[in-house]
Design an enzyme around this catalytic site. Structure first.
Site, PDB file in Angstrom:
ATOM      1  CB  THR A   1     -40.122 -38.337  68.566  1.00  0.00           C
ATOM      2  OG1 THR A   1     -39.510 -37.094  68.929  1.00  0.00           O
ATOM      3  CG2 THR A   1     -39.761 -38.601  67.118  1.00  0.00           C
TER       4      THR A   1
ATOM      5  CE  LYS B   1     -44.671 -31.248  67.954  1.00  0.00           C
ATOM      6  NZ  LYS B   1     -43.559 -32.043  68.466  1.00  0.00           N
TER       7      LYS B   1
ATOM      8  CD  GLU C   1     -42.244 -33.372  73.234  1.00  0.00           C
ATOM      9  OE1 GLU C   1     -42.864 -32.299  73.411  1.00  0.00           O
ATOM     10  OE2 GLU C   1     -41.919 -33.783  72.105  1.00  0.00           O
TER      11      GLU C   1
ATOM     12  NE  ARG D   1     -37.100 -35.911  68.099  1.00  0.00           N
ATOM     13  CZ  ARG D   1     -37.314 -34.635  67.890  1.00  0.00           C
ATOM     14  NH1 ARG D   1     -36.313 -33.833  67.583  1.00  0.00           N
ATOM     15  NH2 ARG D   1     -38.522 -34.148  67.969  1.00  0.00           N
TER      16      ARG D   1
HETATM   17  C1  3PG Z   1     -39.911 -31.031  67.981  1.00  0.00           C
HETATM   18  O1  3PG Z   1     -39.515 -32.137  67.851  1.00  0.00           O
HETATM   19  O2  3PG Z   1     -40.994 -30.782  68.536  1.00  0.00           O
HETATM   20  C2  3PG Z   1     -39.080 -29.974  67.379  1.00  0.00           C
HETATM   21  O3  3PG Z   1     -37.917 -30.509  66.868  1.00  0.00           O
HETATM   22  C3  3PG Z   1     -38.757 -28.874  68.309  1.00  0.00           C
HETATM   23  O4  3PG Z   1     -38.474 -27.823  67.495  1.00  0.00           O
HETATM   24  P1  3PG Z   1     -37.339 -26.770  67.850  1.00  0.00           P
HETATM   25  O5  3PG Z   1     -36.074 -27.545  67.918  1.00  0.00           O
HETATM   26  O6  3PG Z   1     -37.377 -25.778  66.717  1.00  0.00           O
HETATM   27  O7  3PG Z   1     -37.711 -26.162  69.174  1.00  0.00           O
END
Ligand code: 3PG
Length: 213
Positions: free
Chosen positions: A74, A134, A46, A50
């Site tokens: 995102t 999710k 994934e 960003r």
């Molecule tokens: C995401 O975008 O899915 C989260 O920022 C991931 O979360 P984590 O950095 O706590 O793993």
């Protein structure tokens, strides 16, 4: 997995216990990152939208690392979904859910893991036909207790908790019947690309294989 055959969200979730959440600032890092994760046994990647380079990174991985299955994270709008599909993404992950994002992913034949954090959001996603979701931000929004509570009314919904997941707490989530996999950014520490320490990524990916259900 043939790149021309659309994936289902369940296929995305079932491939390995952890979907790495990747932030890339430089397109030159995309291919070595993908190869490092693959070497550690993870092929669902994934890449989050960003950074300005994210779409170019998805394109590079789709083109140069065909053994990997690259998705976009995102995804916040229909335009994001379309751009991700055009870049070669095979799946999309969104932090929340809107019908516009759901429809755009259907139109683009992108498997979607929509983000939810409440019962109403689960109901909205289910109404639109999405039942693999999710749970974001998982730890901050109620963690294991929340997933156990949802298992009653939402007995037919499967989750990929993401947000605050670590190698240490992942087993508690993966032990639940309504959790198929987890997502997390810990496999790709922020300084790895700058240091070129791809071996570290491979080692972190390999560690997650003990989490297999
Ligand atoms: C995401 O975008 O899915 C989260 O920022 C991931 O979360 P984590 O950095 O706590 O793993």
């Amino acid at each position: 997995m043939n790149a021309s055959t659309p994936l289902t969200a369940l296929q995305v979730m079932q491939d390995s216990p952890v979907i790495p959440v990747i932030v890339l600032n430089d397109v030159a890092h995309a291919v070595p990152m993908a190869r490092a994760l693959l070497a550690g046994g993870i092929r669902m990647l994934e890449v989050t939208l960003r950074t300005p380079q994210a779409l170019a990174c998805i394109e590079a991985i789709a083109r140069e690392v065909p053994e990997a299955v690259v998705g976009a994270g995102t995804v916040r709008s229909a335009a994001d979904a379309q751009a991700a599909a055009n870049a070669g993404a095979r799946f999309a992950v969104s932090p929340g859910y809107t019908s516009a994002v759901g429809q755009a992913c259907r139109d683009a034949r992108l498997a979607l893991l929509p983000g939810v954090a409440s019962s109403s959001e689960i109901m909205m996603a289910c109404e639109d036909g999405f039942s693999e979701l999710k749970f974001f931000p998982a730890v901050q929004a109620g963690g294991v207790g929340m997933l156990k509570a949802w298992a009653g009314p939402f007995f037919d919904v499967k989750f990929c908790p993401t947000g605050g997941i670590t190698l240490q707490n992942a087993p508690d989530f993966l032990a639940l019947g309504n959790v198929v996999c987890v997502g997390g950014s810990w496999l790709v520490p922020a300084n790895v690309p700058e240091l070129g320490d791809w071996g570290r990524v491979t080692r972190l990916a390999m560690e997650t294989q003990v989490l297999r259900k």
